[in-house]
Write a protein that holds these residues in place. Structure first.
Motif, PDB file in Angstrom:
ATOM      1  N   ALA A  16       0.842  -1.186   0.000  1.00 62.11           N
ATOM      2  CA  ALA A  16       0.000   0.000   0.000  1.00 62.11           C
ATOM      3  C   ALA A  16       0.883   1.243   0.000  1.00 62.11           C
ATOM      4  O   ALA A  16       2.058   1.196   0.377  1.00 62.11           O
ATOM      5  CB  ALA A  16      -0.910  -0.013   1.219  1.00 62.11           C
ATOM      6  N   ALA A  61     -10.987   1.090   3.958  1.00 62.03           N
ATOM      7  CA  ALA A  61     -10.924   0.009   2.976  1.00 62.03           C
ATOM      8  C   ALA A  61     -11.803  -1.174   3.369  1.00 62.03           C
ATOM      9  O   ALA A  61     -11.890  -2.161   2.621  1.00 62.03           O
ATOM     10  CB  ALA A  61      -9.483  -0.454   2.801  1.00 62.03           C
ATOM     11  N   SER A  72     -11.271  -2.971   6.040  1.00 64.94           N
ATOM     12  CA  SER A  72     -10.472  -3.901   6.823  1.00 64.94           C
ATOM     13  C   SER A  72     -10.518  -3.477   8.294  1.00 64.94           C
ATOM     14  O   SER A  72     -11.296  -2.593   8.667  1.00 64.94           O
ATOM     15  CB  SER A  72      -9.037  -3.929   6.297  1.00 64.94           C
ATOM     16  OG  SER A  72      -8.312  -4.973   6.900  1.00 64.94           O
ATOM     17  N   SER A 128      -1.107  -4.756   2.005  1.00 66.29           N
ATOM     18  CA  SER A 128      -1.232  -4.919   0.559  1.00 66.29           C
ATOM     19  C   SER A 128      -1.821  -3.664  -0.063  1.00 66.29           C
ATOM     20  O   SER A 128      -2.395  -2.810   0.620  1.00 66.29           O
ATOM     21  CB  SER A 128      -2.135  -6.112   0.239  1.00 66.29           C
ATOM     22  OG  SER A 128      -3.473  -5.826   0.628  1.00 66.29           O
ATOM     23  N   THR A 129      -1.674  -3.553  -1.374  1.00 67.75           N
ATOM     24  CA  THR A 129      -2.300  -2.454  -2.104  1.00 67.75           C
ATOM     25  C   THR A 129      -3.794  -2.415  -1.790  1.00 67.75           C
ATOM     26  O   THR A 129      -4.477  -3.431  -1.863  1.00 67.75           O
ATOM     27  CB  THR A 129      -2.100  -2.641  -3.616  1.00 67.75           C
ATOM     28  OG1 THR A 129      -0.703  -2.712  -3.890  1.00 67.75           O
ATOM     29  CG2 THR A 129      -2.708  -1.482  -4.396  1.00 67.75           C
ATOM     30  N   GLY A 130      -4.278  -1.259  -1.393  1.00 64.08           N
ATOM     31  CA  GLY A 130      -5.690  -1.134  -1.038  1.00 64.08           C
ATOM     32  C   GLY A 130      -5.958  -1.270   0.436  1.00 64.08           C
ATOM     33  O   GLY A 130      -7.104  -1.086   0.880  1.00 64.08           O
ATOM     34  N   TRP A 131      -4.944  -1.645   1.221  1.00 66.47           N
ATOM     35  CA  TRP A 131      -5.046  -1.695   2.693  1.00 66.47           C
ATOM     36  C   TRP A 131      -6.029  -2.757   3.206  1.00 66.47           C
ATOM     37  O   TRP A 131      -6.483  -2.661   4.340  1.00 66.47           O
ATOM     38  CB  TRP A 131      -5.464  -0.329   3.252  1.00 66.47           C
ATOM     39  CG  TRP A 131      -4.500   0.764   2.972  1.00 66.47           C
ATOM     40  CD1 TRP A 131      -4.585   1.707   2.002  1.00 66.47           C
ATOM     41  CD2 TRP A 131      -3.279   1.032   3.683  1.00 66.47           C
ATOM     42  NE1 TRP A 131      -3.503   2.547   2.039  1.00 66.47           N
ATOM     43  CE2 TRP A 131      -2.680   2.161   3.077  1.00 66.47           C
ATOM     44  CE3 TRP A 131      -2.649   0.426   4.771  1.00 66.47           C
ATOM     45  CZ2 TRP A 131      -1.479   2.697   3.520  1.00 66.47           C
ATOM     46  CZ3 TRP A 131      -1.462   0.967   5.211  1.00 66.47           C
ATOM     47  CH2 TRP A 131      -0.887   2.083   4.593  1.00 66.47           C
ATOM     48  N   ARG A 132      -6.316  -3.775   2.401  1.00 63.62           N
ATOM     49  CA  ARG A 132      -7.304  -4.762   2.849  1.00 63.62           C
ATOM     50  C   ARG A 132      -6.681  -5.985   3.520  1.00 63.62           C
ATOM     51  O   ARG A 132      -7.323  -6.639   4.330  1.00 63.62           O
ATOM     52  CB  ARG A 132      -8.170  -5.211   1.672  1.00 63.62           C
ATOM     53  CG  ARG A 132      -9.064  -4.124   1.106  1.00 63.62           C
ATOM     54  CD  ARG A 132      -9.965  -4.646  -0.008  1.00 63.62           C
ATOM     55  NE  ARG A 132     -10.812  -3.598  -0.558  1.00 63.62           N
ATOM     56  CZ  ARG A 132     -10.445  -2.775  -1.532  1.00 63.62           C
ATOM     57  NH1 ARG A 132      -9.229  -2.907  -2.068  1.00 63.62           N
ATOM     58  NH2 ARG A 132     -11.260  -1.844  -1.979  1.00 63.62           N
TER      59      ARG A 132
END
Length: 384
Positions: A246, A298, A300, A329-333
């Protein structure tokens, strides 16, 4: 009542710290001990231990701290005169783990309490073994073809290329198995035959020797990447898939989370324009509140992110404190654990997370408080 006694539960811990006298880590721990109203910790120097002398007193609580940032210790462990040299990490590992076992034997013989388990430390300082332990416990980690003691050894760049192709990994981190502080690490990218580049802090001189640098640089030819990897391979290498991270304000982002006595107590955001976010390599601290908000936005959970770190630390139950490198990870999920560090608590002036039980305490004060709490619980159990 003296400062070294507790009115309800009897004597408080008497600390001994195995470390480098005068080092900032030892100084910060001493500050925390004194702030808790305890006598100063007795310092047992690593050079003394490495020369075969480790003695403790009955009932002492023994903390082992990093042997780093000392030229004499580096000479004794790595057997090189220049502490910036990268090679020799396998020799360092053998010497250090032997010294840790010496400390453990001396502590046991004296009836002292050890805060760091020698078996845990041996695993934490071998990235291949640590990866396998985490993976076996269900902790999310980057995929790796070198995980575990049974994985075939990486003998050089040809093996790295083969593992990357076989496992569908065009982008990987290649790490010395026994390295720390990003020493010798390469972030390798491939884009077809002959198109190979890497980002690293390693400098290679005209004779082929490798040195750590505080400057992260790009290596743009496969020949130079191969030369570095081939020089590192005899000490052992670990390969991991390079996970897209991220970003925070346009910079790659991860977190160092300190876990004390099983609980995530401190966290710092690290950001960088390079794949290496280490603060000593030009990484910068990011805003933790912004990151928490991004995680929640996101869909999460910040609590689950910390729980991942606590699950990683639970793999080393006989060690009071570890520092977990958490990769969002990309997107903070989703989150994965990049590394678990035995001495990952050097975060000066950082106080505890809300709800952690370490509010207002730095990482060292949190460890002192946890040790005092453990001692109270042991005495209460014995009395009961």
């Amino acid at each position: 009542m003296s400062p070294s006694t507790s009115s309800a539960t009897g004597p408080a811990p008497r600390f001994a710290v195995v470390g480098v006298p005068g080092n900032r880590r030892v100084t910060l721990f001493q500050d925390a001990v004194r702030a808790a109203g305890l006598p100063a910790a007795r310092v047992v120097p690593w050079p003394e231990v490495l020369r075969g002398g480790a003695e403790f007193l009955p009932g002492e609580t023994v903390r082992m701290d990093s042997p780093g940032e000392d030229a004499e210790v580096e000479r004794l462990l790595r057997r090189v005169d220049d502490p910036t040299r990268v090679e020799g990490s396998a020799v360092w590992y053998a010497g250090f783990t032997a010294a840790v076992r010496t400390v453990a034997r001396a502590a046991a013989a004296a009836g002292a309490v050890l805060l760091d388990d020698p078996g845990d430390i041996a695993v934490l300082f071998d990235k291949r073994l640590c990866h396998a332990v985490l993976e076996g416990a269900g902790v999310p980690v980057p995929a790796s073809p070198t995980s575990g003691a049974a994985a075939p050894a990486v003998r050089g760049w040809a093996d790295v290329r083969e593992r990357m192709a076989d496992h569908g990994m065009p982008r990987v981190f290649v790490k010395p198995a026994h390295g720390s502080s990003a020493s010798g690490v390469l972030a390798v990218e491939t884009a077809g035959p002959g198109r190979v580049g890497a980002t690293t802090s390693v400098e290679r001189d005209a004779s082929g020797r490798l040195f750590n640098s505080l400057r992260v640089r790009r290596v743009t030819t496969e020949r130079e990447v191969a030369a570095i990897v081939d020089a590192l391979a005899p000490d052992g290498l670990h390969i991991e898939r390079w996970l897209p991270k991220a970003t925070h304000r346009g910079r790659a982002t991860d977190l160092r989370v300190v876990v004390v006595a099983g609980r995530a107590t401190h966290a710092v955001v690290r950001t960088s324009r390079s794949p290496m976010t280490n603060l000593h390599l030009g990484g910068e601290r990011g805003d933790l509140d912004d990151v928490r908000a991004a995680v929640e936005a996101a869909g999460s959970s910040w609590g689950e992110a910390l729980a991942v770190c606590e699950r990683a630390a639970a793999c080393f139950p006989d060690t009071l404190c570890v520092g977990v490198d958490l990769l969002p990870s990309t997107g903070w999920r989703r989150f994965a654990v990049g590394e678990v560090n035995a001495f990952g608590d050097l975060l000066p002036r950082l106080t505890g997370l809300p709800g952690s039980g370490a509010e207002g305490l730095d990482t060292y004060a949190a460890q002192v408080a946890a040790t005092m709490n453990r001692a109270r619980n042991r005495r209460a159990t014995a009395t009961a």
